[in-house]
Design a protein around this motif. Structure first.
Motif, PDB file in Angstrom:
ATOM      1  N   THR A 182      12.486   5.623  -2.245  1.00  0.00           N
ATOM      2  CA  THR A 182      12.645   4.579  -1.254  1.00  0.00           C
ATOM      3  C   THR A 182      11.620   4.503  -0.029  1.00  0.00           C
ATOM      4  O   THR A 182      11.567   5.597   0.439  1.00  0.00           O
ATOM      5  CB  THR A 182      14.135   4.544  -0.609  1.00  0.00           C
ATOM      6  OG1 THR A 182      14.951   4.513  -1.871  1.00  0.00           O
ATOM      7  CG2 THR A 182      14.285   3.451   0.122  1.00  0.00           C
ATOM      8  N   LEU A 183      11.000   3.527   0.238  1.00  0.00           N
ATOM      9  CA  LEU A 183      10.249   3.146   1.192  1.00  0.00           C
ATOM     10  C   LEU A 183      10.925   2.545   2.374  1.00  0.00           C
ATOM     11  O   LEU A 183      11.599   1.818   2.308  1.00  0.00           O
ATOM     12  CB  LEU A 183       8.810   2.249   0.871  1.00  0.00           C
ATOM     13  CG  LEU A 183       8.332   2.721  -0.322  1.00  0.00           C
ATOM     14  CD1 LEU A 183       7.238   1.788  -0.841  1.00  0.00           C
ATOM     15  CD2 LEU A 183       7.748   3.890  -0.553  1.00  0.00           C
ATOM     16  N   HIS A 184      10.374   3.299   3.639  1.00  0.00           N
ATOM     17  CA  HIS A 184      10.960   2.593   4.633  1.00  0.00           C
ATOM     18  C   HIS A 184       9.801   2.133   5.741  1.00  0.00           C
ATOM     19  O   HIS A 184       9.184   2.861   6.281  1.00  0.00           O
ATOM     20  CB  HIS A 184      11.717   3.540   5.474  1.00  0.00           C
ATOM     21  CG  HIS A 184      13.272   4.036   4.791  1.00  0.00           C
ATOM     22  ND1 HIS A 184      14.245   3.368   5.040  1.00  0.00           N
ATOM     23  CD2 HIS A 184      13.248   5.086   4.083  1.00  0.00           C
ATOM     24  CE1 HIS A 184      15.102   4.130   4.223  1.00  0.00           C
ATOM     25  NE2 HIS A 184      14.592   4.941   3.668  1.00  0.00           N
ATOM     26  N   VAL A 185       9.460   0.800   5.581  1.00  0.00           N
ATOM     27  CA  VAL A 185       8.287   0.340   6.248  1.00  0.00           C
ATOM     28  C   VAL A 185       8.818  -0.599   7.623  1.00  0.00           C
ATOM     29  O   VAL A 185       9.675  -1.352   7.577  1.00  0.00           O
ATOM     30  CB  VAL A 185       7.759  -0.669   5.420  1.00  0.00           C
ATOM     31  CG1 VAL A 185       6.319  -1.358   5.848  1.00  0.00           C
ATOM     32  CG2 VAL A 185       7.438  -0.323   3.904  1.00  0.00           C
ATOM     33  N   THR A 186       7.886  -0.267   8.700  1.00  0.00           N
ATOM     34  CA  THR A 186       8.208  -0.614   9.885  1.00  0.00           C
ATOM     35  C   THR A 186       7.360  -1.939   9.859  1.00  0.00           C
ATOM     36  O   THR A 186       6.254  -1.801   9.876  1.00  0.00           O
ATOM     37  CB  THR A 186       7.711   0.360  10.947  1.00  0.00           C
ATOM     38  OG1 THR A 186       8.712   1.708  10.957  1.00  0.00           O
ATOM     39  CG2 THR A 186       7.987  -0.491  12.514  1.00  0.00           C
ATOM     40  N   CYS A 187       8.040  -3.149  10.182  1.00  0.00           N
ATOM     41  CA  CYS A 187       7.318  -4.333  10.717  1.00  0.00           C
ATOM     42  C   CYS A 187       6.422  -4.331  11.855  1.00  0.00           C
ATOM     43  O   CYS A 187       6.739  -4.024  12.862  1.00  0.00           O
ATOM     44  CB  CYS A 187       8.429  -5.361  10.520  1.00  0.00           C
ATOM     45  SG  CYS A 187       7.701  -7.260  10.924  1.00  0.00           S
ATOM     46  N   PRO A 188       4.777  -4.781  11.709  1.00  0.00           N
ATOM     47  CA  PRO A 188       4.309  -4.642  12.816  1.00  0.00           C
ATOM     48  C   PRO A 188       4.681  -5.847  13.796  1.00  0.00           C
ATOM     49  O   PRO A 188       4.071  -5.956  14.901  1.00  0.00           O
ATOM     50  CB  PRO A 188       2.992  -4.927  12.011  1.00  0.00           C
ATOM     51  CG  PRO A 188       3.188  -5.740  10.860  1.00  0.00           C
ATOM     52  CD  PRO A 188       4.245  -5.015  10.258  1.00  0.00           C
ATOM     53  N   GLU A 189       5.148  -6.589  13.397  1.00  0.00           N
ATOM     54  CA  GLU A 189       5.768  -7.835  14.164  1.00  0.00           C
ATOM     55  C   GLU A 189       6.854  -7.529  15.164  1.00  0.00           C
ATOM     56  O   GLU A 189       6.750  -7.893  16.225  1.00  0.00           O
ATOM     57  CB  GLU A 189       5.740  -9.154  13.389  1.00  0.00           C
ATOM     58  CG  GLU A 189       4.599  -9.627  12.634  1.00  0.00           C
ATOM     59  CD  GLU A 189       3.438  -9.926  13.405  1.00  0.00           C
ATOM     60  OE1 GLU A 189       3.545 -10.506  14.841  1.00  0.00           O
ATOM     61  OE2 GLU A 189       2.211  -9.855  13.276  1.00  0.00           O
ATOM     62  N   CYS A 190       7.968  -7.365  14.396  1.00  0.00           N
ATOM     63  CA  CYS A 190       9.323  -7.090  15.337  1.00  0.00           C
ATOM     64  C   CYS A 190       9.741  -5.756  15.375  1.00  0.00           C
ATOM     65  O   CYS A 190      10.624  -5.391  16.039  1.00  0.00           O
ATOM     66  CB  CYS A 190      10.583  -7.891  14.523  1.00  0.00           C
ATOM     67  SG  CYS A 190      10.765  -7.323  12.921  1.00  0.00           S
ATOM     68  N   GLY A 191       8.741  -4.679  14.679  1.00  0.00           N
ATOM     69  CA  GLY A 191       9.443  -3.368  14.627  1.00  0.00           C
ATOM     70  C   GLY A 191      10.513  -2.961  14.012  1.00  0.00           C
ATOM     71  O   GLY A 191      10.780  -1.769  13.839  1.00  0.00           O
ATOM     72  N   GLU A 192      11.244  -3.822  13.244  1.00  0.00           N
ATOM     73  CA  GLU A 192      12.329  -3.323  12.203  1.00  0.00           C
ATOM     74  C   GLU A 192      11.890  -2.784  11.153  1.00  0.00           C
ATOM     75  O   GLU A 192      11.060  -2.850  10.461  1.00  0.00           O
ATOM     76  CB  GLU A 192      12.997  -4.683  12.007  1.00  0.00           C
ATOM     77  CG  GLU A 192      14.227  -4.510  11.029  1.00  0.00           C
ATOM     78  CD  GLU A 192      15.676  -3.903  11.831  1.00  0.00           C
ATOM     79  OE1 GLU A 192      16.327  -3.440  11.397  1.00  0.00           O
ATOM     80  OE2 GLU A 192      15.424  -3.968  13.078  1.00  0.00           O
ATOM     81  N   ALA A 193      12.531  -1.797  10.680  1.00  0.00           N
ATOM     82  CA  ALA A 193      12.179  -0.947   9.308  1.00  0.00           C
ATOM     83  C   ALA A 193      12.980  -1.524   8.143  1.00  0.00           C
ATOM     84  O   ALA A 193      14.195  -1.871   8.365  1.00  0.00           O
ATOM     85  CB  ALA A 193      12.902   0.510   9.764  1.00  0.00           C
TER      86      ALA A 193
END
Length: 277
Positions: free
Chosen positions: A208-219
């Motif tokens: 499972t990957l947990h990717v942080t959004c560069p726009e809103c910072g949500e994982a």
């Protein structure tokens, strides 16, 4: 037309099948889905193993084999595209397949969880257990007798089937709990502890990957399904290769075996000559 060719074998990787063999795997896989397609790809990764042996493997061992096959065929670099669950931003990034799984020691015997007066012994799920859970989720009924509805109900049925197959014994406050009461008698907290222990013992079973959004910072969590990923790449490669065969057969009158016997470099060179003609 230039196609992406399977890469050569890497140290520690599985042996790369030839183009004709790989096309046969793709053709057979068109009629399969889910566990059947995963088994077909696993046979390609371990050509010397029998079906019984493959089905008896822990799920993480199969996933590791499929990552190794993918690296052998298409290289270590994996492109992943997901959408942020919060704002919908499309995210694209590269992964190193060799870092996603690895040789990790697995327990040689049963695992044990102790929680809230419960002592539960269980084993890691095998490939056969996972296939049975998929079948239960697709066509079963919820424990209360009501037909399952939606993905949430399907996931619940799958987890229940895995627990029922993998629990070896259960004791509550010193009293054994009958097998026919499993797993419905287990509190949710105990079930979570079992899932956590299994995940630690066989971490490659679910990447499972947990990717942080560069726009809103949500994982955003995203499960990487190596069977689907590898099949998508194989399907694209096979269709491109068949187009190459068609073009070369039309231009030179060669048969499919003759064209597939050419090295990728020579095949590409002949295609360039066709394009320049």
């Amino acid at each position: 037309m230039e196609t992406t060719e399977p890469a050569g074998p890497r140290p520690g990787a599985v042996s790369a099948p030839g183009a004709a063999e790989l096309l046969a795997v793709w053709e057979a896989g068109l009629a399969e889905h889910g566990p059947g397609r995963a088994l077909l790809l696993h046979r390609t990764a371990r050509p010397g193993a029998g079906t019984g042996e493959l089905l008896a493997m822990p799920v993480g061992e199969r996933e590791t084999d499929l990552f190794a096959l993918r690296s052998t065929l298409f290289g270590e670099r994996m492109q992943v595209r997901i959408e942020c669950r919060a704002c919908g931003t499309a995210m694209e990034f590269d992964l190193d397949a060799g870092q996603l799984t690895g040789d990790r020691p697995r327990p040689g015997g049963p695992l044990r969880v102790t929680e809230d007066g419960w002592v539960v012994e269980f084993r890691l799920p095998t490939v056969a257990d996972l296939a049975a859970a998929v079948r239960a989720a697709a066509g079963g009924e919820a424990p209360d007798g009501e037909p399952g509805a939606g993905r949430g109900a399907e996931a619940s049925l799958a987890r229940r089937e895995l627990l029922a197959r993998c629990i070896l014994s259960a004791v509550r406050n010193g009293e054994p709990v009958a097998g026919d009461r499993m797993p419905d008698a287990l509190p949710e907290r105990v079930r979570r502890r079992i899932a956590e222990a299994a995940g630690r013992a066989d971490p490659a079973a679910e990447v499972t990957l947990h990717v942080t959004c560069p726009e809103c910072g949500e994982a955003t969590p995203a499960e990487l399904d190596i069977t689907s990923y590898l099949w998508t790449e194989l399907d694209s490669w096979a269709r491109d290769l068949l187009l190459d065969v068609h073009l070369l057969a039309t231009a030179y009158g060669w048969s499919e075996p003759e064209i597939l016997a050419l090295s990728p470099l020579r095949r590409r060179y002949y295609l360039e000559l066709c394009a320049d003609a």
